[in-house]
Each structure stands twice: as structure tokens, then as C-alpha cells.
Design a protein around this motif. Structure first.
Motif, PDB file in Angstrom:
ATOM      1  N   SER A 154       0.827  -1.208   0.000  1.00 28.77           N
ATOM      2  CA  SER A 154       0.000   0.000   0.000  1.00 28.77           C
ATOM      3  C   SER A 154       0.863   1.260   0.000  1.00 28.77           C
ATOM      4  CB  SER A 154      -0.919  -0.018   1.221  1.00 28.77           C
ATOM      5  OG  SER A 154      -1.650   1.168   1.298  1.00 28.77           O
ATOM      6  N   GLY A 155       1.887   1.287   0.831  1.00 30.24           N
ATOM      7  CA  GLY A 155       2.784   2.441   0.875  1.00 30.24           C
ATOM      8  C   GLY A 155       3.559   2.626  -0.416  1.00 30.24           C
ATOM      9  N   ALA A 156       3.999   1.506  -1.009  1.00 27.38           N
ATOM     10  CA  ALA A 156       4.734   1.582  -2.277  1.00 27.38           C
ATOM     11  C   ALA A 156       3.832   2.117  -3.385  1.00 27.38           C
ATOM     12  CB  ALA A 156       5.286   0.211  -2.648  1.00 27.38           C
ATOM     13  N   MET A 157       2.576   1.682  -3.384  1.00 28.25           N
ATOM     14  CA  MET A 157       1.623   2.161  -4.390  1.00 28.25           C
ATOM     15  C   MET A 157       1.393   3.655  -4.216  1.00 28.25           C
ATOM     16  SD  MET A 157      -0.397   1.584  -6.926  1.00 28.25           S
ATOM     17  CE  MET A 157      -1.300   0.092  -7.148  1.00 28.25           C
ATOM     18  N   ARG A 158       1.201   4.095  -2.978  1.00 26.49           N
ATOM     19  CA  ARG A 158       1.013   5.525  -2.702  1.00 26.49           C
ATOM     20  C   ARG A 158       2.208   6.331  -3.191  1.00 26.49           C
ATOM     21  NH1 ARG A 158       1.879   5.923   2.737  1.00 26.49           N
ATOM     22  NH2 ARG A 158       3.999   6.247   2.074  1.00 26.49           N
ATOM     23  N   ASP A 159       3.415   5.868  -2.875  1.00 28.74           N
ATOM     24  CA  ASP A 159       4.621   6.574  -3.288  1.00 28.74           C
ATOM     25  C   ASP A 159       4.735   6.654  -4.807  1.00 28.74           C
ATOM     26  OD1 ASP A 159       5.215   6.879  -0.624  1.00 28.74           O
ATOM     27  OD2 ASP A 159       6.734   5.285  -0.583  1.00 28.74           O
ATOM     28  N   ALA A 160       4.415   5.564  -5.488  1.00 26.97           N
ATOM     29  CA  ALA A 160       4.502   5.552  -6.951  1.00 26.97           C
ATOM     30  C   ALA A 160       3.482   6.503  -7.576  1.00 26.97           C
ATOM     31  CB  ALA A 160       4.306   4.140  -7.488  1.00 26.97           C
ATOM     32  N   VAL A 161       2.275   6.519  -7.023  1.00 24.58           N
ATOM     33  CA  VAL A 161       1.243   7.416  -7.552  1.00 24.58           C
ATOM     34  C   VAL A 161       1.643   8.870  -7.322  1.00 24.58           C
ATOM     35  CG1 VAL A 161      -1.141   8.200  -7.253  1.00 24.58           C
ATOM     36  CG2 VAL A 161      -0.641   5.763  -7.383  1.00 24.58           C
ATOM     37  N   LEU A 162       2.102   9.177  -6.120  1.00 30.54           N
ATOM     38  CA  LEU A 162       2.538  10.548  -5.843  1.00 30.54           C
ATOM     39  C   LEU A 162       3.703  10.958  -6.735  1.00 30.54           C
ATOM     40  CD1 LEU A 162       2.234  10.737  -1.956  1.00 30.54           C
ATOM     41  CD2 LEU A 162       0.831  11.895  -3.661  1.00 30.54           C
ATOM     42  N   THR A 217      10.442  14.460 -18.083  1.00 33.50           N
ATOM     43  CA  THR A 217      11.711  14.682 -18.757  1.00 33.50           C
ATOM     44  C   THR A 217      11.442  15.457 -20.048  1.00 33.50           C
ATOM     45  OG1 THR A 217      12.482  12.575 -17.890  1.00 33.50           O
ATOM     46  CG2 THR A 217      13.696  13.484 -19.756  1.00 33.50           C
ATOM     47  N   PRO A 218      12.262  16.465 -20.384  1.00 39.59           N
ATOM     48  CA  PRO A 218      12.058  17.191 -21.642  1.00 39.59           C
ATOM     49  C   PRO A 218      12.028  16.231 -22.824  1.00 39.59           C
ATOM     50  CG  PRO A 218      13.718  18.277 -20.304  1.00 39.59           C
ATOM     51  CD  PRO A 218      13.397  16.977 -19.630  1.00 39.59           C
ATOM     52  N   GLY A 219      11.027  16.377 -23.663  1.00 39.14           N
ATOM     53  CA  GLY A 219      10.878  15.523 -24.830  1.00 39.14           C
ATOM     54  C   GLY A 219      10.082  14.260 -24.569  1.00 39.14           C
ATOM     55  N   ALA A 220       9.779  13.963 -23.303  1.00 41.13           N
ATOM     56  CA  ALA A 220       9.002  12.758 -22.981  1.00 41.13           C
ATOM     57  C   ALA A 220       7.523  13.041 -23.197  1.00 41.13           C
ATOM     58  CB  ALA A 220       9.242  12.332 -21.536  1.00 41.13           C
ATOM     59  N   ALA A 221       6.775  11.974 -23.412  1.00 39.02           N
ATOM     60  CA  ALA A 221       5.327  12.117 -23.537  1.00 39.02           C
ATOM     61  C   ALA A 221       4.784  12.669 -22.232  1.00 39.02           C
ATOM     62  CB  ALA A 221       4.697  10.763 -23.852  1.00 39.02           C
ATOM     63  N   PRO A 222       3.740  13.500 -22.269  1.00 42.57           N
ATOM     64  CA  PRO A 222       3.227  14.135 -21.051  1.00 42.57           C
ATOM     65  C   PRO A 222       2.787  13.166 -19.964  1.00 42.57           C
ATOM     66  CG  PRO A 222       2.179  15.039 -23.017  1.00 42.57           C
ATOM     67  CD  PRO A 222       3.042  13.897 -23.463  1.00 42.57           C
ATOM     68  N   ASP A 223       2.363  11.960 -20.335  1.00 41.58           N
ATOM     69  CA  ASP A 223       1.867  11.026 -19.324  1.00 41.58           C
ATOM     70  C   ASP A 223       2.949  10.091 -18.800  1.00 41.58           C
ATOM     71  OD1 ASP A 223       2.104   9.678 -21.732  1.00 41.58           O
ATOM     72  OD2 ASP A 223       0.438   8.317 -21.304  1.00 41.58           O
ATOM     73  N   GLU A 224       4.207  10.313 -19.175  1.00 40.49           N
ATOM     74  CA  GLU A 224       5.279   9.440 -18.721  1.00 40.49           C
ATOM     75  C   GLU A 224       6.153  10.134 -17.682  1.00 40.49           C
ATOM     76  OE1 GLU A 224       7.527   7.910 -21.973  1.00 40.49           O
ATOM     77  OE2 GLU A 224       5.859   6.741 -22.760  1.00 40.49           O
ATOM     78  N   ALA A 244       9.260   2.308 -11.279  1.00 40.39           N
ATOM     79  CA  ALA A 244       8.623   2.106  -9.974  1.00 40.39           C
ATOM     80  C   ALA A 244       7.113   1.983 -10.113  1.00 40.39           C
ATOM     81  CB  ALA A 244       8.986   3.251  -9.033  1.00 40.39           C
ATOM     82  N   ALA A 245       6.510   2.840 -10.916  1.00 39.90           N
ATOM     83  CA  ALA A 245       5.056   2.798 -11.094  1.00 39.90           C
ATOM     84  C   ALA A 245       4.620   1.476 -11.703  1.00 39.90           C
ATOM     85  CB  ALA A 245       4.604   3.967 -11.968  1.00 39.90           C
ATOM     86  N   ARG A 246       5.364   1.002 -12.675  1.00 45.03           N
ATOM     87  CA  ARG A 246       5.017  -0.277 -13.309  1.00 45.03           C
ATOM     88  C   ARG A 246       5.265  -1.445 -12.357  1.00 45.03           C
ATOM     89  NH1 ARG A 246       5.889   3.356 -17.133  1.00 45.03           N
ATOM     90  NH2 ARG A 246       4.888   3.161 -19.157  1.00 45.03           N
ATOM     91  N   ALA A 247       6.319  -1.365 -11.548  1.00 45.79           N
ATOM     92  CA  ALA A 247       6.607  -2.426 -10.575  1.00 45.79           C
ATOM     93  C   ALA A 247       5.481  -2.514  -9.549  1.00 45.79           C
ATOM     94  CB  ALA A 247       7.952  -2.175  -9.890  1.00 45.79           C
ATOM     95  N   LEU A 276      12.356  -2.625  -7.058  1.00 46.46           N
ATOM     96  CA  LEU A 276      12.169  -1.696  -8.176  1.00 46.46           C
ATOM     97  C   LEU A 276      11.206  -0.571  -7.807  1.00 46.46           C
ATOM     98  CD1 LEU A 276      11.974  -4.210 -11.146  1.00 46.46           C
ATOM     99  CD2 LEU A 276      13.772  -2.506 -10.730  1.00 46.46           C
ATOM    100  N   ALA A 277      10.176  -0.886  -7.049  1.00 45.79           N
ATOM    101  CA  ALA A 277       9.200   0.132  -6.647  1.00 45.79           C
ATOM    102  C   ALA A 277       9.866   1.169  -5.745  1.00 45.79           C
ATOM    103  CB  ALA A 277       8.021  -0.514  -5.928  1.00 45.79           C
TER     104      ALA A 277
END
Length: 86
Positions: free
Chosen positions: A18-26, A34-41, A49-52, A81-82
């Protein structure tokens, strides 16, 4: 997250999930992209971490594909990884 934890047998629950999920979402919503990255990445480690965390949340559903030892080992790796994203 809550429903996933409730659906997981008590002996297989990870109290850190639960804590890892909260941290990844935040991290996903508060880290500048990152400059040049898609806005949702999120940037590199944050994306990992988010995918883990997402995979860790459904790991119990792979009960037929993986042995208990394999699920435990993969869970350990996903936890690491998270934690690497923050």
C-alpha cells in the motif's frame, strides 16, 4: 489497492504494498516530466517504480503461472524496483 489486498490471502499479503503504491502514484503526479518525454510518462526510475507497483498489485493473480517460490522472488524484485523510483 484495498480490494486487491483484501482479495489476497492473509499469508500472502505484503504490508508494504500500500505504501509503495502511494509513493509511486505521488511520484507519477508530482515529478516533472523529462524534456521531450510524452506528457503522461514519468522520468526513468519513476516509470519503472510505477510499473513495478502495478505488477506487484496483481502478482497474486499469477498463482497458476508461477510457483510460490517464484512469486515470492518476483515480489522481492518488484518491491526493490518500486523503491528505486523515489
Amino acid at each position: 489497492m484495498t480490494l486487491s489486498l483484501l482479495a489476497t490471502p492473509p499469508e500472502e499479503r505484503d504490508p508494504r504494498l500500500s505504501g509503495a503504491m502511494r509513493d509511486a502514484v505521488l511520484a507519477a503526479i508530482t515529478v516533472a516530466p523529462t524534456p521531450g518525454a510524452a506528457p503522461d510518462e514519468a522520468p526513468g526510475a519513476g516509470r519503472v517504480a510505477a510499473r513495478a507497483v502495478a505488477l506487484r498489485a496483481v502478482l497474486a493473480e499469477a498463482s497458476d503461472a508461477l510457483s510460490p517460490a517464484e512469486r515470492h522472488l518476483l515480489g522481492d524484485w518488484l518491491d526493490r524496483l518500486a523503491g528505486a523510483g523515489g
